[in-house]
Write a protein that holds these residues in place. Structure first.
Motif, PDB file in Angstrom:
ATOM      1  N   ILE A 193       2.440  33.661  -2.614  1.00 17.60           N
ATOM      2  CA  ILE A 193       2.209  35.185  -2.972  1.00 17.60           C
ATOM      3  C   ILE A 193       3.072  35.757  -1.681  1.00 17.60           C
ATOM      4  CG2 ILE A 193       0.391  34.940  -4.365  1.00 17.60           C
ATOM      5  CD1 ILE A 193      -1.097  36.118  -1.742  1.00 17.60           C
ATOM      6  N   PRO A 194       3.616  36.941  -1.881  1.00 13.58           N
ATOM      7  CA  PRO A 194       4.181  37.822  -0.626  1.00 13.58           C
ATOM      8  C   PRO A 194       3.290  37.891   0.450  1.00 13.58           C
ATOM      9  CG  PRO A 194       4.995  38.635  -2.922  1.00 13.58           C
ATOM     10  CD  PRO A 194       3.886  37.610  -3.062  1.00 13.58           C
ATOM     11  N   GLU A 195       3.589  38.172   1.609  1.00 14.75           N
ATOM     12  CA  GLU A 195       2.667  38.323   2.668  1.00 14.75           C
ATOM     13  C   GLU A 195       1.830  39.688   2.473  1.00 14.75           C
ATOM     14  OE1 GLU A 195       4.658  38.423   6.495  1.00 14.75           O
ATOM     15  OE2 GLU A 195       6.278  39.835   5.875  1.00 14.75           O
ATOM     16  N   ALA A 196       2.378  40.503   1.782  1.00 13.80           N
ATOM     17  CA  ALA A 196       1.667  41.740   1.797  1.00 13.80           C
ATOM     18  C   ALA A 196       0.585  41.992   1.142  1.00 13.80           C
ATOM     19  CB  ALA A 196       2.874  42.832   0.933  1.00 13.80           C
ATOM     20  N   PHE A 197       0.299  40.524   0.225  1.00 12.51           N
ATOM     21  CA  PHE A 197      -0.920  40.547  -0.508  1.00 12.51           C
ATOM     22  C   PHE A 197      -1.880  39.794   0.130  1.00 12.51           C
ATOM     23  CE2 PHE A 197       2.318  41.748  -3.537  1.00 12.51           C
ATOM     24  CZ  PHE A 197       1.641  42.650  -4.197  1.00 12.51           C
ATOM     25  N   GLY A 199      -4.248  40.336   2.514  1.00 14.24           N
ATOM     26  CA  GLY A 199      -5.298  41.001   2.714  1.00 14.24           C
ATOM     27  C   GLY A 199      -6.348  41.110   1.488  1.00 14.24           C
ATOM     28  N   LYS A 200      -5.448  40.978   0.249  1.00 15.60           N
ATOM     29  CA  LYS A 200      -6.242  41.036  -0.999  1.00 15.60           C
ATOM     30  C   LYS A 200      -6.784  39.844  -1.569  1.00 15.60           C
ATOM     31  CE  LYS A 200      -3.616  45.465  -1.966  1.00 15.60           C
ATOM     32  NZ  LYS A 200      -2.911  46.115  -2.698  1.00 15.60           N
ATOM     33  N   LEU A 201      -6.374  38.794  -1.355  1.00 14.76           N
ATOM     34  CA  LEU A 201      -6.748  37.699  -1.749  1.00 14.76           C
ATOM     35  C   LEU A 201      -7.693  36.564  -0.826  1.00 14.76           C
ATOM     36  CD1 LEU A 201      -3.450  36.224  -3.658  1.00 14.76           C
ATOM     37  CD2 LEU A 201      -5.532  37.052  -4.593  1.00 14.76           C
ATOM     38  N   ARG A 202      -8.705  35.859  -1.356  1.00 12.06           N
ATOM     39  CA  ARG A 202      -9.607  35.214  -0.325  1.00 12.06           C
ATOM     40  C   ARG A 202      -9.812  33.940  -1.179  1.00 12.06           C
ATOM     41  NH1 ARG A 202     -11.938  38.620  -3.518  1.00 12.06           N
ATOM     42  NH2 ARG A 202     -13.884  38.466  -4.671  1.00 12.06           N
ATOM     43  N   ALA A 203     -10.488  33.026  -0.267  1.00  9.06           N
ATOM     44  CA  ALA A 203     -10.926  31.928  -1.196  1.00  9.06           C
ATOM     45  C   ALA A 203     -12.295  32.248  -2.030  1.00  9.06           C
ATOM     46  CB  ALA A 203     -11.524  30.746   0.109  1.00  9.06           C
ATOM     47  N   GLU A 227      -3.006  28.574   2.969  1.00 11.22           N
ATOM     48  CA  GLU A 227      -2.411  28.046   4.200  1.00 11.22           C
ATOM     49  C   GLU A 227      -2.349  29.024   5.338  1.00 11.22           C
ATOM     50  OE1 GLU A 227      -0.134  25.178   6.177  1.00 11.22           O
ATOM     51  OE2 GLU A 227      -0.575  25.087   3.912  1.00 11.22           O
ATOM     52  N   PRO A 228      -2.709  28.398   6.631  1.00 12.98           N
ATOM     53  CA  PRO A 228      -2.917  29.165   7.704  1.00 12.98           C
ATOM     54  C   PRO A 228      -1.696  30.065   8.108  1.00 12.98           C
ATOM     55  CG  PRO A 228      -3.719  27.210   8.068  1.00 12.98           C
ATOM     56  CD  PRO A 228      -2.849  27.102   6.754  1.00 12.98           C
ATOM     57  N   GLY A 229      -0.514  29.735   8.095  1.00 19.42           N
ATOM     58  CA  GLY A 229       0.998  30.393   8.269  1.00 19.42           C
ATOM     59  C   GLY A 229       1.520  30.849   7.098  1.00 19.42           C
ATOM     60  N   VAL A 230       2.505  32.047   7.462  1.00 18.52           N
ATOM     61  CA  VAL A 230       3.196  32.464   6.567  1.00 18.52           C
ATOM     62  C   VAL A 230       4.588  31.765   6.808  1.00 18.52           C
ATOM     63  CG1 VAL A 230       4.461  34.506   5.936  1.00 18.52           C
ATOM     64  CG2 VAL A 230       2.159  34.591   6.579  1.00 18.52           C
ATOM     65  N   ASP A 231       5.227  31.399   5.468  1.00 22.15           N
ATOM     66  CA  ASP A 231       6.811  30.804   5.832  1.00 22.15           C
ATOM     67  C   ASP A 231       7.672  32.042   6.209  1.00 22.15           C
ATOM     68  OD1 ASP A 231       9.482  29.990   5.013  1.00 22.15           O
ATOM     69  OD2 ASP A 231       8.603  28.618   3.358  1.00 22.15           O
ATOM     70  N   THR A 236       6.434  34.430   2.509  1.00 27.51           N
ATOM     71  CA  THR A 236       5.364  34.154   1.442  1.00 27.51           C
ATOM     72  C   THR A 236       4.236  33.333   2.077  1.00 27.51           C
ATOM     73  OG1 THR A 236       6.516  32.274   0.510  1.00 27.51           O
ATOM     74  CG2 THR A 236       6.884  34.414  -0.269  1.00 27.51           C
ATOM     75  N   ILE A 237       3.229  33.255   1.433  1.00 27.25           N
ATOM     76  CA  ILE A 237       2.152  32.236   2.030  1.00 27.25           C
ATOM     77  C   ILE A 237       1.790  31.343   0.808  1.00 27.25           C
ATOM     78  CG2 ILE A 237       0.217  33.770   1.397  1.00 27.25           C
ATOM     79  CD1 ILE A 237      -1.109  32.915   4.094  1.00 27.25           C
ATOM     80  N   LEU A 238       1.368  30.196   0.990  1.00 28.02           N
ATOM     81  CA  LEU A 238       1.052  29.161   0.129  1.00 28.02           C
ATOM     82  C   LEU A 238      -0.683  29.256  -0.156  1.00 28.02           C
ATOM     83  CD1 LEU A 238       1.916  26.817  -1.861  1.00 28.02           C
ATOM     84  CD2 LEU A 238       1.468  25.087   0.146  1.00 28.02           C
ATOM     85  N   LEU A 239      -0.987  29.229  -1.363  1.00 27.22           N
ATOM     86  CA  LEU A 239      -2.328  29.236  -1.796  1.00 27.22           C
ATOM     87  C   LEU A 239      -2.695  27.982  -2.810  1.00 27.22           C
ATOM     88  CD1 LEU A 239      -1.675  32.146  -1.556  1.00 27.22           C
ATOM     89  CD2 LEU A 239      -3.847  32.599  -2.375  1.00 27.22           C
TER      90      LEU A 239
END
Length: 344
Positions: A193-197, A199-203, A227-231, A236-239
């Motif tokens: 998902i884009p890094e902008a989101f 804060g809206k997603l969680r485990a 994933e702890p880090g952003v590409d 984007t960040i991997l979930l």
């Protein structure tokens, strides 16, 4: 002469004023309208991902040898700890028997040496040598037991066996691929998902999963790791989510579309999409009030089939023109008609 001149002036003045007195008011334009309604608006984030086995391993021998038995069928469900493949054990079994016999002999020698040492018939050095000899032979026995155990390849987890690449009687080197074992009653789903989101997603966030093979079904899942880090290349960040698969319909490697719910606005305002009048980058609607159409700038939000959410600019119950927007302008007089075309 004066009288004739006055009559001429009066006639000209009356002729000039006649159009103003007889000008007609433009007729009201018939249009269709709909009232803005309130309904929940769901913010959803769409993404694409790939399904993966919950656990997966390629069965490979750790030592070289001839395959004596293959104890699974391709596509078979396998229990944890089940023996899948056995290599020929004859040579290693003989080696183990030899080392076990040597270990037993050395243990007996050690026992006699300890008895003799108590009676002062042998030195401390002789006792130490007996102890060392037994320790070496015991270690050799354990080593041979470990090598013999490697002739049996067992399932590390319950799963489904894949297509085998070897046959019974075949000699295989260490590391030769035999078959895949995959646990698929529950799958993992990787998506970005884009890094902008972030804060809206969680485990624990629920997601909906759709695949082309079962277009009429929605498979539920939930995010369990982020994933702890952003590409830094794609921003984007991997979930990773888990998706239950008790019927084994989904398969590892499938392409999947993911929908994640970010929030719900219970009293959102919705109008028909046909009411939107785009002007450049802005959106407008014609709001009907007291028989006139006012052009109102609006801010749109979520969309669904045939409808659009209005975040700003309208209130619940406001009438907006849905058909006839091309025939009217700001302030135009309008007459509302129903779906059958009758005026009201």
């Amino acid at each position: 002469m004066r009288i004739a001149l006055l009559l001429a002036i009066f006639a000209c003045t009356s002729f000039a004023q006649a159009p103003k007195d007889t000008a007609k008011v433009p007729p009201a334009m018939p249009v269709k309208a709909a009232a803005a309604r309130t309904a929940p608006a769901v913010d959803e984030l769409g993404a694409v991902g790939t399904l993966r086995a919950d656990e997966a391993v390629t069965i490979r021998p750790e030592i070289a040898g001839r395959i004596a038995e293959i104890r699974f069928n391709e596509g078979q469900s396998i229990a944890r700890g089940a023996v899948l493949v056995k290599l020929d054990q004859a040579e290693l079994a003989a080696v183990l028997a030899s080392s076990a016999a040597q270990a037993q002999l050395d243990r007996q020698r050690l026992e006699r040496s300890e008895d003799l040492f108590k009676k002062s018939f042998i030195s401390q050095q002789a006792l130490d040598e007996a102890r060392s000899g037994y320790a070496r032979s015991a270690a050799k026995q354990k080593e041979d037991e470990a090598r013999l155990a490697k002739t049996e390849m067992r399932a590390a987890f319950p799963g489904v066996a894949g297509l085998r690449q070897v046959s019974e009687g075949q000699y295989v080197a260490a590391g030769t691929d035999i078959a895949r074992l995959e646990k698929i009653d529950q799958l993992k789903l990787d998506f970005r998902i884009p890094e902008a989101f972030i804060g809206k997603l969680r485990a624990g966030q629920p997601v909906k999963v759709l695949v082309d093979a079962y277009a009429d079904r929605v498979f539920p899942g939930s995010v369990y790791a982020i994933e702890p880090g952003v590409d830094d290349q794609t921003r984007t960040i991997l979930l990773r989510a888990r998706v239950a698969n008790p019927e084994l319909r989904l398969r590892p490697g499938m392409f999947a579309r993911v929908q994640a719910q970010l929030g719900v606005r219970e009293k959102a305002i919705w109008i028909p999409e046909a009411a939107i009048v785009p002007k450049g980058r802005d959106s407008y609607v014609f709001r009907v009030a007291e028989g006139k159409a006012d052009l109102v700038r609006v801010q749109t939000g979520a969309r669904k089939v045939g409808e659009v959410e209005i975040v700003k600019g309208l209130g619940a119950g406001d009438l907006v023109v849905t058909e006839g927007t091309q025939k009217i302008g700001p302030g135009s007089a309008v007459t509302l008609i129903n779906q059958e075309g009758a005026k009201r």
